[in-house]
Write an enzyme that holds these catalytic residues in place. Structure first.
Site, PDB file in Angstrom:
ATOM      1  CE  LYS A   3      -3.594   2.385   2.547  1.00 29.40           C
ATOM      2  NZ  LYS A   3      -4.674   2.251   3.514  1.00 29.40           N
ATOM      3  CE  LYS A   5      -6.162   1.866  -0.427  1.00 32.24           C
ATOM      4  NZ  LYS A   5      -6.511   1.863   0.954  1.00 32.24           N
TER       5      LYS A   5
HETATM    6  C1  PBG Z   1      -7.504   3.458   5.386  1.00 37.28           C
HETATM    7  C2  PBG Z   1      -7.858   3.278   3.977  1.00 37.28           C
HETATM    8  C3  PBG Z   1      -7.661   4.198   2.940  1.00 37.28           C
HETATM    9  C4  PBG Z   1      -8.258   3.640   1.811  1.00 37.28           C
HETATM   10  C5  PBG Z   1      -8.779   2.389   2.155  1.00 37.28           C
HETATM   11  N1  PBG Z   1      -8.511   2.173   3.504  1.00 37.28           N
HETATM   12  C6  PBG Z   1      -7.081   5.559   2.941  1.00 37.28           C
HETATM   13  C7  PBG Z   1      -5.770   5.829   3.497  1.00 37.28           C
HETATM   14  O1  PBG Z   1      -4.930   4.946   3.696  1.00 37.28           O
HETATM   15  O2  PBG Z   1      -5.534   7.012   3.771  1.00 37.28           O
HETATM   16  C8  PBG Z   1      -8.327   4.327   0.476  1.00 37.28           C
HETATM   17  C9  PBG Z   1      -9.339   3.834  -0.478  1.00 37.28           C
HETATM   18  C10 PBG Z   1      -9.634   4.754  -1.593  1.00 37.28           C
HETATM   19  O3  PBG Z   1      -8.988   5.806  -1.804  1.00 37.28           O
HETATM   20  O4  PBG Z   1     -10.582   4.431  -2.351  1.00 37.28           O
HETATM   21  N2  PBG Z   1      -6.520   2.737   5.974  1.00 37.28           N
END
Ligand code: PBG
Length: 329
Positions: A201, A255
């Site tokens: 991520k 992601k």
């Molecule tokens: C939180 C989380 C995030 C997303 C999914 N879970 C945001 C972040 O890490 O700040 C983002 C999903 C999206 O942008 O569609 N842990």
């Protein structure tokens, strides 16, 4: 590789007719390839538009059936729950994450009661929807504490498992959390609850609309670069995945999605395990805006989603999941 040469070989021959193009298609999409995110809000009888994500809504618990019915009807295998927690329930430690009456727990009970195992439910394991500073972990003198955060994440995982969550998805990027969560789940007889690790991520600008959707945008102080990955790195994604597999992850997530297709491909080729991709909020809103401005047509959506499959993802978390049939037509 064996290949012929022009003029005896002409690749356009097989592209000439629609039936022939269909015959040699290498990648296609089906509803089984999708996970639908659902945003939750407090209150009753509300379906609330999310201004930064046109076409996506937040639902109160009593309106959940509207969206879950649709997901089941469209044969989507799993939904992912995301709460918009009211600011009054947020604190430094994200205490609300451990409240049995929080939005995610209520939604889990409601969906499981009504639909049993007709559809899988996935829940994020992270503190950001619940902390007053918007970070995924707890903070001490400007540092996100790793091991102390994991202790809370373990309890959040056990609670969500107890409420009926099928797939726990740690999205916090703390080191070592997969192993500790797996161990705690097994110890409490949740050995059948799966773990989908957000293993790779990245600290990304593409999460903006999501943070608006869950209400962490205005509260977030600073960035997440001390725990989410640097987008300049790809070998590091392999190291992250290696660790998570050893710690017991059933599936891994990459992601964001579209800017990271190379990462999806190399993980799939190297590990041969289920790799999921998250087409995140910023990607969604970018596409929607371009379509609304008539810069591209809506066939671009399908083209992009197929690219995820080509790269090697088994499934895609997408805000388009419940509307694919309209897009394909
Ligand atoms: C939180 C989380 C995030 C997303 C999914 N879970 C945001 C972040 O890490 O700040 C983002 C999903 C999206 O942008 O569609 N842990």
């Amino acid at each position: 590789m064996i290949t012929g040469t022009y003029p005896s070989l002409r690749l356009r021959r097989s592209r000439k007719e629609s039936w022939s193009r269909r015959l040699i298609q290498e990648n296609t999409l089906s509803p089984n390839d999708f996970i639908l995110p659902i945003f939750l809000i407090d209150g009753s009888n509300k379906r609330q538009q999310i201004s930064s994500m046109p076409g996506v809504y937040r639902y109160t618990i009593d309106r959940l059936s509207q969206i879950v019915d649709r997901a089941i009807k469209k044969k989507i295998p799993m939904v992912a729950l995301f709460p918009k927690t009211q600011n009054v329930h947020k604190d430094e430690l994200g205490t609300e994450s451990l409240n049995e009456e929080n939005l995610v727990c209520k939604a889990l009970r409601e969906i499981k009661k009504r639909y049993k195992n007709q559809i899988g439910i996935m829940c994020d394991v992270a503190l950001d929807p619940y902390t007053s500073h918007g970070h995924d972990g707890i903070i001490k003198s400007n540092t996100i504490l790793n091991d102390e955060t994991i202790e809370i994440l373990i309890n959040q995982s056990l609670l969500q498992a107890d409420m009926g969550c099928d797939v726990l998805a740690p999205s916090d990027m703390m080191d070592g959390r997969i192993g500790k969560i797996r161990k705690a789940l097994d110890k409490h007889k949740f050995q059948d609850v799966q773990i989908l690790s957000y293993a790779a991520k990245y600290a990304s600008s593409f999460y903006g609309p999501f943070r608006d959707a869950v209400g962490s945008k205005d509260v977030l102080k600073g960035d997440k670069k001390t725990y989410q990955m640097d987008y300049r790195n790809s070998d590091e994604a392999i190291r992250e995945v290696t660790l998570d597999i050893k710690e017991g992850a059933d599936m891994v997530m990459v992601k964001p999605g579209m800017p990271y297709l190379d990462i999806i491909k190399s993980i799939k080729e190297k590990f041969k395990l289920p790799v999921l991709a998250y087409q995140v909020s910023g990607e969604y809103s970018l596409i929607e805006t371009a379509i609304a401005k008539k810069l591209i047509n809506k066939n671009a959506i399908y083209e992009i989603l197929v690219a995820f499959k080509r790269a090697g993802s088994n499934a895609i978390v997408s805000y388009y999941a419940d509307r694919l049939d309209k897009i394909i037509k």
